[in-house]
Design a protein around this motif. Structure first.
Motif, PDB file in Angstrom:
ATOM      1  N   CYS A 165       0.860  -1.180   0.000  1.00 29.29           N
ATOM      2  CA  CYS A 165       0.000   0.000   0.000  1.00 29.29           C
ATOM      3  C   CYS A 165       0.899   1.234   0.000  1.00 29.29           C
ATOM      4  O   CYS A 165       1.816   1.336   0.809  1.00 29.29           O
ATOM      5  N   GLY A 166       0.623   2.176  -0.875  1.00 29.29           N
ATOM      6  CA  GLY A 166       1.413   3.399  -0.950  1.00 29.29           C
ATOM      7  C   GLY A 166       0.954   4.477   0.004  1.00 29.29           C
ATOM      8  O   GLY A 166       1.517   5.567   0.030  1.00 29.29           O
ATOM      9  N   THR A 167      -0.065   4.186   0.798  1.00 28.12           N
ATOM     10  CA  THR A 167      -0.615   5.138   1.749  1.00 28.12           C
ATOM     11  C   THR A 167      -0.342   4.639   3.163  1.00 28.12           C
ATOM     12  O   THR A 167      -0.422   3.439   3.419  1.00 28.12           O
ATOM     13  N   ASP A 168      -0.042   5.544   4.062  1.00 24.40           N
ATOM     14  CA  ASP A 168       0.255   5.184   5.441  1.00 24.40           C
ATOM     15  C   ASP A 168      -1.045   4.924   6.199  1.00 24.40           C
ATOM     16  O   ASP A 168      -1.703   5.865   6.658  1.00 24.40           O
ATOM     17  N   ILE A 169      -1.428   3.646   6.282  1.00 19.10           N
ATOM     18  CA  ILE A 169      -2.650   3.253   6.991  1.00 19.10           C
ATOM     19  C   ILE A 169      -2.381   2.002   7.818  1.00 19.10           C
ATOM     20  O   ILE A 169      -1.406   1.288   7.589  1.00 19.10           O
ATOM     21  N   SER A 170      -3.269   1.753   8.756  1.00 17.66           N
ATOM     22  CA  SER A 170      -3.314   0.475   9.467  1.00 17.66           C
ATOM     23  C   SER A 170      -4.774   0.035   9.490  1.00 17.66           C
ATOM     24  O   SER A 170      -5.691   0.872   9.415  1.00 17.66           O
ATOM     25  N   ILE A 171      -4.997  -1.276   9.588  1.00 22.67           N
ATOM     26  CA  ILE A 171      -6.361  -1.822   9.571  1.00 22.67           C
ATOM     27  C   ILE A 171      -6.502  -2.819  10.709  1.00 22.67           C
ATOM     28  O   ILE A 171      -5.647  -3.682  10.906  1.00 22.67           O
ATOM     29  N   SER A 172      -7.602  -2.705  11.439  1.00 23.57           N
ATOM     30  CA  SER A 172      -7.888  -3.663  12.503  1.00 23.57           C
ATOM     31  C   SER A 172      -9.350  -4.075  12.406  1.00 23.57           C
ATOM     32  O   SER A 172     -10.157  -3.432  11.734  1.00 23.57           O
ATOM     33  N   GLY A 173      -9.670  -5.164  13.091  1.00 22.17           N
ATOM     34  CA  GLY A 173     -11.036  -5.661  13.087  1.00 22.17           C
ATOM     35  C   GLY A 173     -11.381  -6.309  14.412  1.00 22.17           C
ATOM     36  O   GLY A 173     -10.502  -6.679  15.192  1.00 22.17           O
ATOM     37  N   GLU A 174     -12.667  -6.414  14.655  1.00 22.56           N
ATOM     38  CA  GLU A 174     -13.207  -7.111  15.818  1.00 22.56           C
ATOM     39  C   GLU A 174     -14.430  -7.890  15.353  1.00 22.56           C
ATOM     40  O   GLU A 174     -15.116  -7.483  14.417  1.00 22.56           O
ATOM     41  N   ILE A 175     -14.710  -8.989  16.043  1.00 23.09           N
ATOM     42  CA  ILE A 175     -15.871  -9.802  15.696  1.00 23.09           C
ATOM     43  C   ILE A 175     -16.382 -10.491  16.950  1.00 23.09           C
ATOM     44  O   ILE A 175     -15.598 -10.850  17.838  1.00 23.09           O
ATOM     45  N   ARG A 176     -17.679 -10.640  17.029  1.00 25.86           N
ATOM     46  CA  ARG A 176     -18.296 -11.396  18.121  1.00 25.86           C
ATOM     47  C   ARG A 176     -19.634 -11.928  17.628  1.00 25.86           C
ATOM     48  O   ARG A 176     -20.184 -11.470  16.628  1.00 25.86           O
ATOM     49  N   ARG A 177     -20.156 -12.899  18.354  1.00 25.12           N
ATOM     50  CA  ARG A 177     -21.515 -13.371  18.095  1.00 25.12           C
ATOM     51  C   ARG A 177     -22.481 -12.381  18.738  1.00 25.12           C
ATOM     52  O   ARG A 177     -22.409 -12.127  19.934  1.00 25.12           O
ATOM     53  N   ALA A 178     -23.371 -11.815  17.951  1.00 23.05           N
ATOM     54  CA  ALA A 178     -24.420 -10.941  18.474  1.00 23.05           C
ATOM     55  C   ALA A 178     -25.601 -11.794  18.931  1.00 23.05           C
ATOM     56  O   ALA A 178     -26.381 -11.375  19.775  1.00 23.05           O
ATOM     57  N   ALA A 179     -25.737 -12.981  18.366  1.00 21.50           N
ATOM     58  CA  ALA A 179     -26.763 -13.970  18.702  1.00 21.50           C
ATOM     59  C   ALA A 179     -26.341 -15.275  18.034  1.00 21.50           C
ATOM     60  O   ALA A 179     -25.344 -15.318  17.312  1.00 21.50           O
ATOM     61  N   VAL A 180     -27.087 -16.348  18.266  1.00 20.07           N
ATOM     62  CA  VAL A 180     -26.759 -17.637  17.658  1.00 20.07           C
ATOM     63  C   VAL A 180     -26.661 -17.520  16.142  1.00 20.07           C
ATOM     64  O   VAL A 180     -25.782 -18.106  15.513  1.00 20.07           O
ATOM     65  N   ASP A 181     -27.541 -16.706  15.559  1.00 16.88           N
ATOM     66  CA  ASP A 181     -27.664 -16.632  14.105  1.00 16.88           C
ATOM     67  C   ASP A 181     -27.150 -15.327  13.506  1.00 16.88           C
ATOM     68  O   ASP A 181     -27.547 -14.942  12.409  1.00 16.88           O
ATOM     69  N   ARG A 182     -26.251 -14.619  14.217  1.00 13.50           N
ATOM     70  CA  ARG A 182     -25.704 -13.383  13.652  1.00 13.50           C
ATOM     71  C   ARG A 182     -24.355 -13.045  14.261  1.00 13.50           C
ATOM     72  O   ARG A 182     -24.067 -13.401  15.396  1.00 13.50           O
ATOM     73  N   LEU A 183     -23.551 -12.350  13.454  1.00 11.69           N
ATOM     74  CA  LEU A 183     -22.247 -11.862  13.894  1.00 11.69           C
ATOM     75  C   LEU A 183     -22.241 -10.349  13.867  1.00 11.69           C
ATOM     76  O   LEU A 183     -22.840  -9.734  12.981  1.00 11.69           O
ATOM     77  N   ALA A 184     -21.549  -9.755  14.827  1.00  6.58           N
ATOM     78  CA  ALA A 184     -21.312  -8.311  14.847  1.00  6.58           C
ATOM     79  C   ALA A 184     -19.847  -8.084  14.506  1.00  6.58           C
ATOM     80  O   ALA A 184     -18.961  -8.755  15.040  1.00  6.58           O
ATOM     81  N   LEU A 185     -19.604  -7.149  13.603  1.00  8.21           N
ATOM     82  CA  LEU A 185     -18.262  -6.888  13.090  1.00  8.21           C
ATOM     83  C   LEU A 185     -17.915  -5.417  13.231  1.00  8.21           C
ATOM     84  O   LEU A 185     -18.798  -4.558  13.139  1.00  8.21           O
ATOM     85  N   HIS A 186     -16.640  -5.147  13.399  1.00 10.70           N
ATOM     86  CA  HIS A 186     -16.144  -3.776  13.404  1.00 10.70           C
ATOM     87  C   HIS A 186     -14.803  -3.781  12.684  1.00 10.70           C
ATOM     88  O   HIS A 186     -13.928  -4.590  13.007  1.00 10.70           O
ATOM     89  N   TYR A 187     -14.670  -2.935  11.672  1.00  4.40           N
ATOM     90  CA  TYR A 187     -13.412  -2.762  10.956  1.00  4.40           C
ATOM     91  C   TYR A 187     -13.025  -1.288  11.054  1.00  4.40           C
ATOM     92  O   TYR A 187     -13.885  -0.411  10.961  1.00  4.40           O
ATOM     93  N   VAL A 188     -11.736  -1.009  11.198  1.00  3.84           N
ATOM     94  CA  VAL A 188     -11.242   0.365  11.244  1.00  3.84           C
ATOM     95  C   VAL A 188      -9.984   0.501  10.399  1.00  3.84           C
ATOM     96  O   VAL A 188      -9.036  -0.269  10.563  1.00  3.84           O
ATOM     97  N   ILE A 189     -10.002   1.468   9.494  1.00  2.37           N
ATOM     98  CA  ILE A 189      -8.795   1.885   8.779  1.00  2.37           C
ATOM     99  C   ILE A 189      -8.380   3.211   9.391  1.00  2.37           C
ATOM    100  O   ILE A 189      -9.181   4.152   9.455  1.00  2.37           O
ATOM    101  N   THR A 190      -7.140   3.305   9.843  1.00  5.44           N
ATOM    102  CA  THR A 190      -6.623   4.522  10.452  1.00  5.44           C
ATOM    103  C   THR A 190      -5.467   5.039   9.611  1.00  5.44           C
ATOM    104  O   THR A 190      -4.608   4.256   9.193  1.00  5.44           O
ATOM    105  N   GLY A 191      -5.447   6.343   9.360  1.00  4.24           N
ATOM    106  CA  GLY A 191      -4.353   6.937   8.599  1.00  4.24           C
ATOM    107  C   GLY A 191      -4.865   7.994   7.649  1.00  4.24           C
ATOM    108  O   GLY A 191      -5.853   8.678   7.924  1.00  4.24           O
ATOM    109  N   ASP A 192      -4.204   8.105   6.501  1.00  2.00           N
ATOM    110  CA  ASP A 192      -4.525   9.132   5.506  1.00  2.00           C
ATOM    111  C   ASP A 192      -5.708   8.683   4.644  1.00  2.00           C
ATOM    112  O   ASP A 192      -5.538   8.192   3.530  1.00  2.00           O
ATOM    113  N   ILE A 193      -6.904   8.858   5.159  1.00  2.00           N
ATOM    114  CA  ILE A 193      -8.117   8.375   4.475  1.00  2.00           C
ATOM    115  C   ILE A 193      -8.354   9.123   3.162  1.00  2.00           C
ATOM    116  O   ILE A 193      -8.867   8.557   2.198  1.00  2.00           O
TER     117      ILE A 193
END
Length: 192
Positions: free
Chosen positions: A26-54
């Motif tokens: 990547c030619g841009t100064d960024i970092s990427i992270s994620g989180e995941i958990r079960r929100a219920a038996v039949d669903r997942l909750a996700l969080h993604y973050v890109i930090t840097g020169d958006i």
């Protein structure tokens, strides 16, 4: 002020760091992270973050939250999941535009069909000069609903000039391939 994920308000989670594949720097100064958990038996909750020169990234503009193919051709967050030891797996593409796609495969890149979902994935995008984040909830269908899952959190980044880079928790040694079993490295226990 950095965006705070709705996930942080519900349960302490492990921050997962995505790495850029070395063959697609990547030619841009960024970092990427994620989180995941079960929100219920039949669903997942996700969080993604890109930090840097958006501003140096191509970020899809907001659109109705409908199904759309080809989201992976530009900046897009992706989730891959399978029951440990099985070849069959599922994939979600989640765009900052709020568009989405869902597929299932019988084995590595074979037998692709659209996943029939009971409800559409919900995506909320947060954008600032230094951060692009999404919070999403996605439905799980059989055989993944309630089962233990091996997870691959991935991201495609398109820079303003059109250059693409591929980010994942782990990569195969060859070319980037989010479908490769090497990428399914995070484990979620079966629903309690």
């Amino acid at each position: 002020m950095p965006h705070r994920s709705f996930l942080a308000n519900t349960r302490k989670m492990t921050k997962l760091t995505l790495q850029c594949h070395p063959s697609t720097p990547c030619g841009t100064d960024i970092s990427i992270s994620g989180e995941i958990r079960r929100a219920a038996v039949d669903r997942l909750a996700l969080h993604y973050v890109i930090t840097g020169d958006i501003a140096a990234l191509k970020v899809p503009t907001p659109k109705p939250g409908d199904k759309f193919d080809g989201l992976w051709k530009t900046t897009c967050f992706e989730l891959f999941f399978r029951v440990p030891g099985e070849d069959r797996y599922g994939e979600f593409n989640l765009s900052p535009s709020s568009q989405w796609a869902a597929y299932q495969f019988t084995s590595h890149r074979i037998g692709s069909v659209d996943m029939v979902l009971p409800w559409f994935p919900q995506i909320v995008t947060h954008l600032s000069a230094t951060e692009l984040a999404i919070d999403a909830e996605v439905p799980l269908i059989a055989p993944w609903s309630g089962a233990p899952l091996d997870i691959g959190m991935t991201t495609v980044i398109e820079e303003a000039g059109g250059r693409l880079s591929y980010w994942a928790l782990a990569h195969p040694p060859e070319a980037p391939d989010f479908h490769h079993p090497t990428c399914f490295v995070h484990h979620l226990e079966a629903a309690a």
